[in-house]
Scaffold this motif. Structure first.
Motif, PDB file in Angstrom:
ATOM      1  N   ASP A   1       0.830  -1.200   0.000  1.00  0.00           N
ATOM      2  CA  ASP A   1       0.000   0.000   0.000  1.00  0.00           C
ATOM      3  C   ASP A   1       0.867   1.253   0.000  1.00  0.00           C
ATOM      4  OD1 ASP A   1      -2.595  -0.780  -0.191  1.00  0.00           O
ATOM      5  OD2 ASP A   1      -2.651  -1.439   1.889  1.00  0.00           O
ATOM      6  N   GLY A   2       0.339   2.290  -0.604  1.00  0.00           N
ATOM      7  CA  GLY A   2       1.077   3.534  -0.644  1.00  0.00           C
ATOM      8  C   GLY A   2       2.081   3.576  -1.767  1.00  0.00           C
ATOM      9  N   HIS A   3       1.901   2.670  -2.745  1.00  0.00           N
ATOM     10  CA  HIS A   3       2.864   2.615  -3.836  1.00  0.00           C
ATOM     11  C   HIS A   3       2.755   3.804  -4.769  1.00  0.00           C
ATOM     12  CE1 HIS A   3      -0.808   0.591  -5.120  1.00  0.00           C
ATOM     13  NE2 HIS A   3      -0.558   1.107  -6.292  1.00  0.00           N
ATOM     14  N   GLY A   4       1.692   4.599  -4.601  1.00  0.00           N
ATOM     15  CA  GLY A   4       1.488   5.728  -5.493  1.00  0.00           C
ATOM     16  C   GLY A   4       2.628   6.726  -5.466  1.00  0.00           C
ATOM     17  N   TRP A   5       3.287   6.842  -4.318  1.00  0.00           N
ATOM     18  CA  TRP A   5       4.372   7.821  -4.269  1.00  0.00           C
ATOM     19  C   TRP A   5       5.755   7.184  -4.352  1.00  0.00           C
ATOM     20  CZ3 TRP A   5       6.951   6.382   0.008  1.00  0.00           C
ATOM     21  CH2 TRP A   5       6.212   5.862   1.089  1.00  0.00           C
ATOM     22  N   CYS A   6       5.819   5.853  -4.503  1.00  0.00           N
ATOM     23  CA  CYS A   6       7.120   5.164  -4.559  1.00  0.00           C
ATOM     24  C   CYS A   6       7.973   5.661  -5.711  1.00  0.00           C
ATOM     25  CB  CYS A   6       6.921   3.668  -4.740  1.00  0.00           C
ATOM     26  SG  CYS A   6       6.462   2.838  -3.242  1.00  0.00           S
ATOM     27  N   ALA A   7       7.374   5.706  -6.898  1.00  0.00           N
ATOM     28  CA  ALA A   7       8.134   6.048  -8.100  1.00  0.00           C
ATOM     29  C   ALA A   7       8.704   7.451  -7.965  1.00  0.00           C
ATOM     30  CB  ALA A   7       7.242   5.936  -9.324  1.00  0.00           C
TER      31      ALA A   7
END
Lengths: 572, 156
Positions: free
Chosen positions: A546-552
């Motif tokens: 979860d929270g992968h939206g800001w990983c990149a």
């Protein structure tokens, strides 16, 4: 079929039973969890049977009602009226929410639902809550789905008089692998082991393959095949598949899908009837929820009626002083939803194009799902194919569950003396998988509609002199730029022998097995040597949580382009 | 995973096509397929596995041999051969002890099928094939297996 080495704690209880009965393979049940409705089917030894709940329903509404202590789902609980589901206490449409981040437009569209969906637009899981005794009680789509699955499982166990552990679930074509892990997680929470996650139209394709085999026994091995187009549109998703079928083998030639469905038709219509519909529910006050529920029920009824009549009278008192009295014609409904219907059309043409199939080659056109009874949908399909009739041999609301049950029986290793289970689906990848390279571009390694199992590799090289490390960022999707795709995970290759840029050969190989597990292998190739300089890496994807939206974005901020890769031009 | 390449490498098939004309060899190659086709799939797993190892998807076999069809086979024959092999080799239906290798076998079968069922690709393949008067040493010429040979040496 690689089983994970671990078991989730909630799985433990049934492990012993499964081992003791290993001699008789447990027949996996098929579940079609729809955005609005759900059905469950099983191979009963001679045919597929749909299970009914205690109220004799084959189709159960997909929702979970949070009340007092114990939540209850649409399998067992009875609603006195449709409004009850819209009081804020029930969570529904979880299939539109599961595995999505709060920047996703589908999540934003869900904010007009009676329960609470909060978004902060930073790429994390949205906050979801149900209204219990005037308190917003937080939950997650996984939890809601798990509660629902527990009810389904209990219902099936009572009827089949055996423990249920293995399931085949149908999923939308457009689901990312991350979303699939969320579905698997919900199943694990419910004590269910996912044998297979099947894109919905491919489950329908399997049922079609069985029907064709039963009608044409002599077809076996003759090579004459029938091509069918399957169009499946429910409340949440629209999926299309082209399949070539002969002798019980269904080869999926192409898949296309999008998160559009009856929910969009409904919301567009609500906005049409009440232009400020969204602002009506801006704060989720109790009376706002009530007004919205009244509007939603009235609109839904109107849309259903418009499938059978050309105009409908909408007459609803929203209780807040505003009343809606309007005659809505079918053409008006179609005009309001033109974009949705255009999208359906483009999915079909794209699917035909990808399958390299001409419309005259298609033997049967199968339309299933709740939206397939909408006249406009039927007409647009018939128009594309210049036909008079759709395929008639299937129940549009039961086909997916039946197909999943067939797959459940086949994948459980059950055989049928009459050959009714001599079936095979050869699946294709619904979305391309690849990595970030050449700047911010998405470079597919296994393209969309590749037959599974599949293994492909590509060679990349460094962008800087003496670059010793490279970041492999794995994405899934169709966009040219990485931002348009789903992030699946990332890892770093270290120890690249120092060399001028463009010299090292970095091989990235992707492998998808028949159960759709994705593994990524990466390493540095040594010219004139069969042994790599450094050990290769093998990574099961997805790795993001979860929270992968800001990983990149975080990766880019920390490393910039210092660990980038570019593709190597193919030598012929 | 490594078992895949091993089992393929020791396949006892005689060197196909070597020195013989295409018609002769393809007639020979076609025999086991017919024999196989007449048996039932589910019950004769011995026949199946012996057939597979006999046919042997060794690296020296041509795409036609992988599918077990003569080089003059019609598209219909190619399709039905592919489907027949899929019924045996696809990991969903293969026996549990062969799950891992069946994926590789199926990928080879599918790659052969996708070349031979596409008129342009097949013509291209045939041209190379006939020019050399012997099978290609590796199954190159189709998209999946062009560059590095992951099956044989790299990492599993």
């Amino acid at each position: 079929m690689a089983e994970p080495a671990y078991i989730v704690a909630s799985d433990n209880e049934t492990t012993g039973e499964e081992k003791s009965s290993a001699a008789f393979p447990e027949i996996a049940i098929g579940i079609d969890i729809g955005t609005s409705q759900c059905s469950i089917a099983v191979w009963n030894g001679s045919q597929v049977e749909l299970l009914k709940n205690t109220r004799n329903q084959k189709m159960m509404q997909s929702f979970v009602m949070f009340k007092d202590d114990t939540p209850s789902g649409g399998v067992s609980s009875h609603l006195s009226h449709e409004h009850e589901m819209l009081s804020g206490a029930a969570i529904f449409n979880m299939k539109r929410l599961i595995g999505r981040v709060d920047t996703d437009p589908v999540v934003h569209a869900s904010k007009s639902l009676p329960f609470l969906v909060q978004t902060l637009d930073i790429g994390v899981r949205p906050f979801i809550a149900a209204l219990v005794n005037n308190v917003w009680r937080s939950t997650t789509p996984e939890e809601v789905l798990a509660i629902f699955l527990v009810e389904l499982r209990a219902m099936a166990e009572v009827q089949l008089r055996r423990p249920i552990r293995n399931v085949v679930l149908t999923i939308p074509v457009s689901f990312s692998r991350f979303q699939l892990t969320r579905i698997e997680r919900a199943c694990a929470m419910a004590g269910l082991q996912v044998l297979r996650l099947m894109p919905e139209p491919t489950a329908v394709a399997l049922l079609y393959a069985q029907q064709q085999q039963q009608t044409e026994h002599e077809n076996m091995g003759s090579g004459s095949e029938k091509i069918a187009l399957i169009f499946n549109m429910g409340a949440g998703y629209c999926d299309v598949a082209v399949t070539a079928t002969a002798g019980g083998v269904s080869q999926i030639k192409s898949l296309a899908g999008s998160a559009i469905g009856g929910e969009d038709l409904l919301q567009n219509m609500m906005r049409h009837l009440l232009p400020n519909a969204e602002s009506l529910l801006s704060d989720h006050r109790i009376n706002e929820i009530k007004s919205m529920a009244l509007l939603r029920v009235a609109t839904q009824e109107a849309i259903h009626k418009l499938s059978f009549q050309t105009s409908v009278q909408v007459d609803v008192d929203l209780g807040n002083g505003s009343k809606i009295r309007k005659v809505v014609g079918r053409e008006e409904f179609e005009a309001v939803n033109q974009k949705v219907f255009d999208r359906c059309e483009s999915l079909i043409t794209q699917c035909l194009h990808d399958a390299k199939v001409e419309i005259e080659d298609v033997s049967d056109i199968i339309a299933v799902g709740g939206c397939s009874c909408i006249p406009k949908i039927k007409n647009l399909i018939l128009k594309i194919f210049k036909r008079e009739e759709l395929y008639k041999g299937m129940n549009p609301s039961e086909a997916a569950a039946c197909g999943a049950a067939l797959e459940g029986a086949v994948a459980s290793g059950v055989s049928d003396p009459f050959g009714n289970l001599d079936l095979l689906t050869i699946q294709a990848t619904p979305l391309a998988v690849g990595i970030r390279a050449d700047g911010n571009n998405f470079i597919p390694i296994i393209p969309r509609n590749t037959t599974m199992p599949a293994r492909r590799d590509l060679i990349f090289t460094t962008v800087h002199d003496n670059q010793t490390q490279a970041l492999i960022i794995v994405y899934e999707g169709e966009g040219n730029k990485v931002e348009e795709n789903h992030l699946l995970g990332y890892f770093k290759i270290t120890g690249i022998p120092p060399a001028p840029k463009g010299v090292p050969e970095i091989s990235v190989c992707m492998d998808i097995d028949a159960s759709n597990a994705l593994r990524v292998f990466a390493g540095v190739l040594q010219p004139r040597s069969s042994h790599p300089a450094i050990p290769f890496m093998e990574v099961r994807m997805p790795t993001v949580d979860d929270g992968h939206g800001w990983c990149a974005e975080a990766l880019h901020r920390a490393h910039g382009a210092s660990l980038d890769l570019v593709t190597v031009q193919k030598k012929i | 995973m490594l078992s895949v390449s091993n089992s393929i490498a020791v396949a006892p098939t005689a060197v196909p096509f070597a020195g013989s004309s295409h018609t002769a060899s393809s007639r020979v190659r076609f025999q086991p397929l017919n024999a196989f086709a007449s048996t039932s799939y589910a019950s004769t797993e011995n026949a199946t596995s012996s057939y597979l190892s006999h046919r042997g998807m060794a690296s020296c076999s041509s795409l036609y041999e992988i599918l077990g069809v003569p080089s003059g086979a019609s598209f219909q024959e190619v399709k039905s051969a592919y489907r027949r092999l899929a019924r045996v080799c696809h990991p969903d239906v293969a026996n549990f002890d062969r799950k891992d290798s069946s994926a590789d076998e199926f990928m080879k079968i599918h790659a052969a099928y996708s070349t031979l069922s596409d008129p342009a690709k097949r013509a291209d393949y045939d041209r190379k094939h006939l020019l050399r008067h012997r099978p290609l040493t590796t199954a190159s010429g189709f998209s999946g297996y062009t560059r590095r040979n992951w099956e044989t040496d790299q990492c599993w």
